[in-house]
Write a protein that holds these residues in place. Structure first.
Motif, PDB file in Angstrom:
ATOM      1  N   LEU A 185       0.855  -1.192   0.000  1.00 51.29           N
ATOM      2  CA  LEU A 185       0.000   0.000   0.000  1.00 51.29           C
ATOM      3  C   LEU A 185       0.892   1.243   0.000  1.00 51.29           C
ATOM      4  N   LYS A 212       1.425   8.653   1.928  1.00 50.30           N
ATOM      5  CA  LYS A 212       1.835   9.953   1.369  1.00 50.30           C
ATOM      6  C   LYS A 212       3.344  10.006   1.121  1.00 50.30           C
ATOM      7  N   CYS A 225       4.443   8.426  -2.139  1.00 56.95           N
ATOM      8  CA  CYS A 225       3.715   8.775  -3.356  1.00 56.95           C
ATOM      9  C   CYS A 225       4.632   9.060  -4.537  1.00 56.95           C
ATOM     10  N   LYS A 226       5.694   9.807  -4.294  1.00 58.58           N
ATOM     11  CA  LYS A 226       6.576  10.143  -5.414  1.00 58.58           C
ATOM     12  C   LYS A 226       7.323   8.901  -5.932  1.00 58.58           C
ATOM     13  N   ASP A 256       4.950   6.931  -8.045  1.00 62.85           N
ATOM     14  CA  ASP A 256       4.823   7.450  -9.407  1.00 62.85           C
ATOM     15  C   ASP A 256       6.051   7.057 -10.245  1.00 62.85           C
ATOM     16  N   GLU A 268       9.380   0.356   3.531  1.00 60.33           N
ATOM     17  CA  GLU A 268       8.803   1.683   3.795  1.00 60.33           C
ATOM     18  C   GLU A 268       7.285   1.741   3.561  1.00 60.33           C
ATOM     19  N   ALA A 269       6.701   0.637   3.074  1.00 63.43           N
ATOM     20  CA  ALA A 269       5.252   0.628   2.854  1.00 63.43           C
ATOM     21  C   ALA A 269       4.537   0.346   4.177  1.00 63.43           C
ATOM     22  N   PRO A 270       3.413   0.989   4.437  1.00 64.24           N
ATOM     23  CA  PRO A 270       2.701   0.770   5.703  1.00 64.24           C
ATOM     24  C   PRO A 270       2.135  -0.648   5.832  1.00 64.24           C
ATOM     25  N   LEU A 314      -3.108   6.936   3.469  1.00 61.71           N
ATOM     26  CA  LEU A 314      -3.092   6.234   2.194  1.00 61.71           C
ATOM     27  C   LEU A 314      -3.470   7.148   1.028  1.00 61.71           C
ATOM     28  N   VAL A 315      -2.977   6.754  -0.128  1.00 66.23           N
ATOM     29  CA  VAL A 315      -3.155   7.536  -1.345  1.00 66.23           C
ATOM     30  C   VAL A 315      -4.139   6.837  -2.282  1.00 66.23           C
ATOM     31  N   ALA A 316      -5.014   7.595  -2.897  1.00 64.06           N
ATOM     32  CA  ALA A 316      -5.918   7.082  -3.923  1.00 64.06           C
ATOM     33  C   ALA A 316      -5.530   7.725  -5.259  1.00 64.06           C
ATOM     34  N   TYR A 324      -2.913  11.823  -7.937  1.00 66.70           N
ATOM     35  CA  TYR A 324      -2.803  11.153  -6.644  1.00 66.70           C
ATOM     36  C   TYR A 324      -3.398  12.054  -5.564  1.00 66.70           C
ATOM     37  N   TYR A 325      -4.227  11.466  -4.717  1.00 66.64           N
ATOM     38  CA  TYR A 325      -4.882  12.215  -3.641  1.00 66.64           C
ATOM     39  C   TYR A 325      -4.739  11.498  -2.306  1.00 66.64           C
ATOM     40  N   LEU A 326      -4.551  12.292  -1.253  1.00 69.56           N
ATOM     41  CA  LEU A 326      -4.683  11.761   0.099  1.00 69.56           C
ATOM     42  C   LEU A 326      -6.169  11.623   0.371  1.00 69.56           C
ATOM     43  N   LEU A 327      -6.536  10.686   1.254  1.00 68.10           N
ATOM     44  CA  LEU A 327      -7.924  10.625   1.686  1.00 68.10           C
ATOM     45  C   LEU A 327      -8.188  11.841   2.563  1.00 68.10           C
TER      46      LEU A 327
END
Lengths: 207, 207
Positions: A74, A77, A80-81, A84, A118-120, A166-168, A174-177
């Motif tokens: 998963l 934030k 996120c980079k 991508d 580093e992933a949750p 988490l990012v959607a 890309y957006y944070l909840l």
């Protein structure tokens, strides 16, 4: 123009928002790779299964086909980079773990694949089936093991994903909840339950 | 405790966030129904396809199996409570369109199914395959037609989904999309492009 006047738009992959996950895998030679996927989702509850659709041309397609294993990581934030980057660069000649300063750790429950430290949350999967759909092949994975950052568990051992940032992925962005609107069953829950779960005095309102 | 200390948690459907969509359908008798699904996602780009997993016990399973059609309606903030309601109530004896004050409109490109007028985007699908996975059957749908609220199109006819106030589902809770973190390719884009797309002076930062 009235509120719900409709127009027909071109046929496309318009379902949104979708998850965006980092799929980590390795070949039998042990070299780990990461690719990013938004064409992913849960497909079954019991037993727990998910799907990831991958183009044949991707290096990860080769690795996952070879070993029958992959890890769904998963994306928070802070990732996120890197997420991508792993979606725009190929892994055949580049070590994306190194490029993104990420740490490969052996994936729990699997023989070859690595997870991203580093992933949750990292979800170890074994390939159950592969279906050719056209541009993509859809891999269905049966979930074998899940590891999570320990700070995400509360004192009762419950996983609190709302703290994972988490990012959607929504139509290329890309957006944070953001604002929490409700919880499963809130449309029929008592006002007391709603207030307790939502942490404020919320009117039930109309359906 | 170090930042990424890991714990193993129980195997579950932990992939998050996922979409939450209202699936509308109708039987050959013409009576429309809605059910809510989070086990949904895009599975292929060309041709555009998505999947929805449905328990055999659901009334919608019967309708979709009968007609081979369904509509995926995206969920905006104003539809969130109705979305939850359609996920907790069964449709065999209840007219959920009526209960939720929603308007069935004939789905574009299909023979039987209805779309939800109040949804920002409705995706007409024809069933391509059904796969039994255990608790759920996974329906793969080929996208035949898409209608959207006209206010979502800009002056160039581009669909701006960031204005649709879409809802994501995260571990049993409904969330609006919040802070925009980036866009596809931003990890390798120039600072000028980033500033233009993000609407502010954003440093590229480290991967």
């Amino acid at each position: 123009m009235a509120k719900h006047d409709k127009v027909t738009v071109g046929v496309s992959t318009i379902l949104n928002p979708v998850p965006v996950v980092m799929i980590s895998s390795a070949g039998t030679d042990g070299r780990p790779n990461i690719m990013t996927a938004a064409w992913a989702g849960t497909v079954n509850s019991e037993p727990p299964m998910l799907s990831v659709s991958i183009r044949k041309s991707r290096y990860s397609h080769k690795l996952i086909s070879e070993t029958g294993e992959f890890v769904v990581n998963l994306v928070s934030k802070s990732l996120c980079k890197a997420c991508d980057y792993c979606g725009v660069r190929g892994g055949e000649k580049e070590d994306k773990f190194k490029s993104c300063s990420l740490t490969p750790v052996k994936a729990e429950g699997l023989e070859y694949a690595y997870a991203i430290k580093e992933a949750p949350v990292s979800i170890s999967c074994v390939v159950k089936s592969v279906t050719e759909l056209g541009s993509h092949d859809m891999f269905i994975g049966e979930i074998k093991s899940i590891t999570a950052d320990s700070y995400l568990l509360d004192e009762k051992g419950k996983l609190c994903l709302e703290n994972a940032r988490l990012v959607a992925y929504n139509h290329g962005e890309y957006y944070l909840l953001g604002e929490k609107l409700g919880f499963f069953g809130y449309s029929v829950a008592s006002e007391d339950i709603i207030a307790k779960r939502m942490g404020k005095d919320v009117k039930k309102g109309k359906k």
